[in-house]
Design a protein around this motif. Structure first.
Motif, PDB file in Angstrom:
ATOM      1  N   ALA A   1     -12.280  30.259  17.207  1.00 40.76           N
ATOM      2  CA  ALA A   1     -10.870  29.953  17.485  1.00 40.76           C
ATOM      3  C   ALA A   1     -10.559  28.499  17.171  1.00 40.76           C
ATOM      4  O   ALA A   1      -9.478  28.178  16.654  1.00 40.76           O
ATOM      5  CB  ALA A   1     -10.543  30.265  18.949  1.00 40.76           C
ATOM      6  N   SER A   2     -11.495  27.631  17.444  1.00 39.20           N
ATOM      7  CA  SER A   2     -11.262  26.220  17.119  1.00 39.20           C
ATOM      8  C   SER A   2     -11.235  25.995  15.611  1.00 39.20           C
ATOM      9  O   SER A   2     -10.514  25.119  15.130  1.00 39.20           O
ATOM     10  CB  SER A   2     -12.326  25.331  17.771  1.00 39.20           C
ATOM     11  N   ILE A   3     -11.995  26.827  14.857  1.00 41.79           N
ATOM     12  CA  ILE A   3     -11.924  26.730  13.389  1.00 41.79           C
ATOM     13  C   ILE A   3     -10.540  27.150  12.915  1.00 41.79           C
ATOM     14  O   ILE A   3      -9.942  26.511  12.052  1.00 41.79           O
ATOM     15  CB  ILE A   3     -13.012  27.608  12.729  1.00 41.79           C
ATOM     16  N   LEU A   4     -10.030  28.204  13.492  1.00 41.88           N
ATOM     17  CA  LEU A   4      -8.739  28.737  13.045  1.00 41.88           C
ATOM     18  C   LEU A   4      -7.561  27.871  13.477  1.00 41.88           C
ATOM     19  O   LEU A   4      -6.584  27.733  12.735  1.00 41.88           O
ATOM     20  CB  LEU A   4      -8.547  30.156  13.581  1.00 41.88           C
ATOM     21  N   PHE A   5      -7.642  27.318  14.676  1.00 42.78           N
ATOM     22  CA  PHE A   5      -6.478  26.633  15.205  1.00 42.78           C
ATOM     23  C   PHE A   5      -6.491  25.132  14.988  1.00 42.78           C
ATOM     24  O   PHE A   5      -5.468  24.552  14.624  1.00 42.78           O
ATOM     25  CB  PHE A   5      -6.329  26.939  16.701  1.00 42.78           C
ATOM     26  N   PHE A   6      -7.579  24.467  15.256  1.00 40.96           N
ATOM     27  CA  PHE A   6      -7.617  23.013  15.105  1.00 40.96           C
ATOM     28  C   PHE A   6      -9.017  22.649  14.638  1.00 40.96           C
ATOM     29  O   PHE A   6      -9.914  22.359  15.424  1.00 40.96           O
ATOM     30  CB  PHE A   6      -7.273  22.330  16.439  1.00 40.96           C
ATOM     31  N   TRP A   7      -9.207  22.659  13.335  1.00 40.51           N
ATOM     32  CA  TRP A   7     -10.540  22.569  12.755  1.00 40.51           C
ATOM     33  C   TRP A   7     -11.300  21.283  13.036  1.00 40.51           C
ATOM     34  O   TRP A   7     -12.521  21.283  12.991  1.00 40.51           O
ATOM     35  CB  TRP A   7     -10.515  22.864  11.263  1.00 40.51           C
ATOM     36  N   PRO A   8     -10.668  20.128  13.307  1.00 41.42           N
ATOM     37  CA  PRO A   8     -11.490  18.947  13.594  1.00 41.42           C
ATOM     38  C   PRO A   8     -12.408  19.135  14.815  1.00 41.42           C
ATOM     39  O   PRO A   8     -13.494  18.570  14.867  1.00 41.42           O
ATOM     40  CB  PRO A   8     -10.475  17.840  13.831  1.00 41.42           C
ATOM     41  N   LEU A   9     -11.996  19.944  15.770  1.00 36.04           N
ATOM     42  CA  LEU A   9     -12.851  20.191  16.929  1.00 36.04           C
ATOM     43  C   LEU A   9     -13.913  21.255  16.652  1.00 36.04           C
ATOM     44  O   LEU A   9     -14.861  21.406  17.418  1.00 36.04           O
ATOM     45  CB  LEU A   9     -12.005  20.639  18.124  1.00 36.04           C
ATOM     46  N   SER A  10     -13.758  21.982  15.575  1.00 37.19           N
ATOM     47  CA  SER A  10     -14.639  23.122  15.332  1.00 37.19           C
ATOM     48  C   SER A  10     -16.066  22.702  14.996  1.00 37.19           C
ATOM     49  O   SER A  10     -17.003  23.454  15.268  1.00 37.19           O
ATOM     50  CB  SER A  10     -14.082  23.973  14.198  1.00 37.19           C
ATOM     51  N   PHE A  11     -16.257  21.541  14.431  1.00 38.74           N
ATOM     52  CA  PHE A  11     -17.606  21.112  14.081  1.00 38.74           C
ATOM     53  C   PHE A  11     -18.482  20.994  15.327  1.00 38.74           C
ATOM     54  O   PHE A  11     -19.601  21.517  15.384  1.00 38.74           O
ATOM     55  CB  PHE A  11     -17.584  19.778  13.324  1.00 38.74           C
ATOM     56  N   VAL A  12     -17.969  20.315  16.310  1.00 38.35           N
ATOM     57  CA  VAL A  12     -18.726  20.143  17.547  1.00 38.35           C
ATOM     58  C   VAL A  12     -18.806  21.466  18.310  1.00 38.35           C
ATOM     59  O   VAL A  12     -19.858  21.820  18.853  1.00 38.35           O
ATOM     60  CB  VAL A  12     -18.089  19.042  18.422  1.00 38.35           C
ATOM     61  N   ALA A  13     -17.701  22.222  18.333  1.00 45.13           N
ATOM     62  CA  ALA A  13     -17.692  23.485  19.072  1.00 45.13           C
ATOM     63  C   ALA A  13     -18.699  24.475  18.501  1.00 45.13           C
ATOM     64  O   ALA A  13     -19.448  25.119  19.247  1.00 45.13           O
ATOM     65  CB  ALA A  13     -16.291  24.082  19.057  1.00 45.13           C
ATOM     66  N   MET A  14     -18.747  24.614  17.194  1.00 47.81           N
ATOM     67  CA  MET A  14     -19.680  25.556  16.574  1.00 47.81           C
ATOM     68  C   MET A  14     -21.122  25.089  16.751  1.00 47.81           C
ATOM     69  O   MET A  14     -22.015  25.900  17.013  1.00 47.81           O
ATOM     70  CB  MET A  14     -19.341  25.732  15.095  1.00 47.81           C
TER      71      MET A  14
END
Length: 164
Positions: A92-105
């Protein structure tokens, strides 16, 4: 130019195998055209054994006692189940706000290896971080959509009062 002599050089015969001496191979049974009750190609019929293989009617397989293999559930606290990885929130973080997705994934993919290594507190923290970053990215997208709609209303209101 000379060619090697034709014939038996190895002492092993002429290189042709006589299949008629083997069971199931004969001139009459070639291509399945044998006598009634016989099968061609060395294949055995139902319930017969050929080439060391059991026939269909024979039960050579031992039945395992599956009831003895059924795991009993351990008492509470004996076996702990790890925390969820929250990969869904990372996606979801990749889809919605990708800058946070790196750490989240990264944190979501660290949960199971940390749990398997016995570092339970770190695994739970990684799971919580992945979920928190996914929720933050969803909230940021919702906030950006609300700000965009408010900006459109202000823009339309400004255009209406300006007389265009």
């Amino acid at each position: 130019m000379t060619y090697p002599p034709q014939g038996d050089n190895s002492g092993q015969g002429n290189g042709y195998t006589d299949y008629s001496s083997q069971s199931g191979y004969s001139a009459q049974s070639a291509y399945g055209q044998g006598a009634p009750g016989q099968s061609g190609y060395g294949q055995s019929g139902y319930g017969q054994s050929g080439f060391g293989q059991p026939g269909y009617a024979q039960a050579d397989y031992a039945q395992a006692d599956y009831a003895a293999q059924t795991p009993s559930f351990a008492p509470a606290g004996a076996a702990q189940i790890g925390p969820p990885s929250n990969v869904g929130w990372a996606v979801a973080s990749i889809l919605f706000f990708w800058p946070l997705s790196f750490v989240a994934m990264t944190r979501a993919l660290q949960v199971y290896p940390l749990w398997a290594a016995g570092r339970h507190a770190e695994a739970e923290a990684a799971s919580a971080t992945a979920k928190k970053l996914g929720m933050i990215s969803l909230a940021l997208v919702a906030l950006l959509i609300v700000l965009y709609v408010v900006f459109l209303f202000i823009l339309v209101g400004a255009a209406a009062t300006a007389g265009y």
